[in-house]
Write an enzyme that holds these catalytic residues in place. Structure first.
Site, PDB file in Angstrom:
ATOM      1  N   GLN A  91      17.242  -9.143 -25.188  1.00  0.00           N
ATOM      2  CA  GLN A  91      16.300  -8.922 -24.095  1.00  0.00           C
ATOM      3  C   GLN A  91      16.776  -9.703 -22.877  1.00  0.00           C
ATOM      4  O   GLN A  91      16.981 -10.903 -22.944  1.00  0.00           O
ATOM      5  CB  GLN A  91      14.887  -9.368 -24.512  1.00  0.00           C
ATOM      6  CG  GLN A  91      13.832  -9.103 -23.477  1.00  0.00           C
ATOM      7  CD  GLN A  91      12.435  -9.486 -23.974  1.00  0.00           C
ATOM      8  OE1 GLN A  91      12.273 -10.028 -25.069  1.00  0.00           O
ATOM      9  NE2 GLN A  91      11.428  -9.223 -23.168  1.00  0.00           N
ATOM     10  N   VAL A  93      15.330 -10.038 -19.666  1.00  0.00           N
ATOM     11  CA  VAL A  93      14.296 -10.751 -18.903  1.00  0.00           C
ATOM     12  C   VAL A  93      13.114 -10.935 -19.841  1.00  0.00           C
ATOM     13  O   VAL A  93      12.641  -9.956 -20.430  1.00  0.00           O
ATOM     14  CB  VAL A  93      13.869  -9.950 -17.643  1.00  0.00           C
ATOM     15  CG1 VAL A  93      12.742 -10.656 -16.907  1.00  0.00           C
ATOM     16  CG2 VAL A  93      15.055  -9.726 -16.715  1.00  0.00           C
ATOM     17  N   HIS A  97       9.476  -4.983 -20.614  1.00  0.00           N
ATOM     18  CA  HIS A  97       9.869  -3.935 -19.673  1.00  0.00           C
ATOM     19  C   HIS A  97      10.507  -2.774 -20.402  1.00  0.00           C
ATOM     20  O   HIS A  97      11.073  -2.934 -21.485  1.00  0.00           O
ATOM     21  CB  HIS A  97      10.793  -4.475 -18.580  1.00  0.00           C
ATOM     22  CG  HIS A  97      12.064  -5.083 -19.058  1.00  0.00           C
ATOM     23  ND1 HIS A  97      12.132  -6.325 -19.663  1.00  0.00           N
ATOM     24  CD2 HIS A  97      13.336  -4.621 -19.030  1.00  0.00           C
ATOM     25  CE1 HIS A  97      13.381  -6.607 -19.960  1.00  0.00           C
ATOM     26  NE2 HIS A  97      14.141  -5.574 -19.600  1.00  0.00           N
ATOM     27  N   HIS A  99      13.116   0.432 -19.699  1.00  0.00           N
ATOM     28  CA  HIS A  99      14.057   1.139 -18.844  1.00  0.00           C
ATOM     29  C   HIS A  99      13.806   2.630 -19.055  1.00  0.00           C
ATOM     30  O   HIS A  99      13.809   3.093 -20.206  1.00  0.00           O
ATOM     31  CB  HIS A  99      15.501   0.842 -19.262  1.00  0.00           C
ATOM     32  CG  HIS A  99      15.914  -0.574 -19.027  1.00  0.00           C
ATOM     33  ND1 HIS A  99      16.602  -0.964 -17.901  1.00  0.00           N
ATOM     34  CD2 HIS A  99      15.745  -1.677 -19.785  1.00  0.00           C
ATOM     35  CE1 HIS A  99      16.843  -2.260 -17.975  1.00  0.00           C
ATOM     36  NE2 HIS A  99      16.326  -2.726 -19.109  1.00  0.00           N
TER      37      HIS A  99
END
Length: 141
Positions: A91, A93, A97, A99
């Site tokens: 991962q 960040v 999240h 993409h």
């Protein structure tokens, strides 16, 4: 914790596609393809393991809307959706999240997820995605 995505959300400095109360979407700094979009919860949650179900639902609903906009606005014939959660997943960040990467049969991304698309946009893909919602998708800060 003040992570990179939290700063973008707080400062409003991203290339926004969508801003909503529970989740938002923006164009990453180094997109894999024209229109590559990140969908993130607006509140900080590290990964899928600590995200409440209602926030995860709002984020995935937005993922679906962004994917549909990629089909209509960018002519994408498909999308790849990628999310990594936890230390063993690479991962990048530590803020949940997704993409959402538009794909075309002839795009040349042969080494997913690390390749770059050969497809070159006409116009700004982020603006095209935002406009695909006819004012419903893009909420300006």
């Amino acid at each position: 914790m003040d992570c990179a995505f939290c700063r973008l959300i707080r400062d409003g400095t991203a290339r926004w596609v969508v801003r909503e109360a529970e989740s938002c979407a923006f164009i990453p700094v180094n997109p894999l393809a024209p229109g590559h979009t990140l969908v993130v919860p607006t509140s900080h949650f590290t990964d899928v393991f600590d995200t409440p179900p209602d926030v995860l639902t709002a984020s995935m609903t937005l993922v679906q809307r962004v994917a549909a906009a990629m089909r209509t606005a960018l002519g994408a014939s498909g999308v790849n959706i990628l999310s990594a959660s936890g230390p063993g997943s690479e991962q990048s960040v530590p803020h949940l999240h997704f993409h959402v990467v538009p794909r075309w049969v002839d795009d040349g991304i042969s080494t997913w997820p690390t390749g770059q698309s050969r497809r070159r946009p006409t116009g700004d893909p982020g603006t095209q995605l935002a406009a695909a919602g006819h004012g419903r998708l893009l909420i300006r800060p």
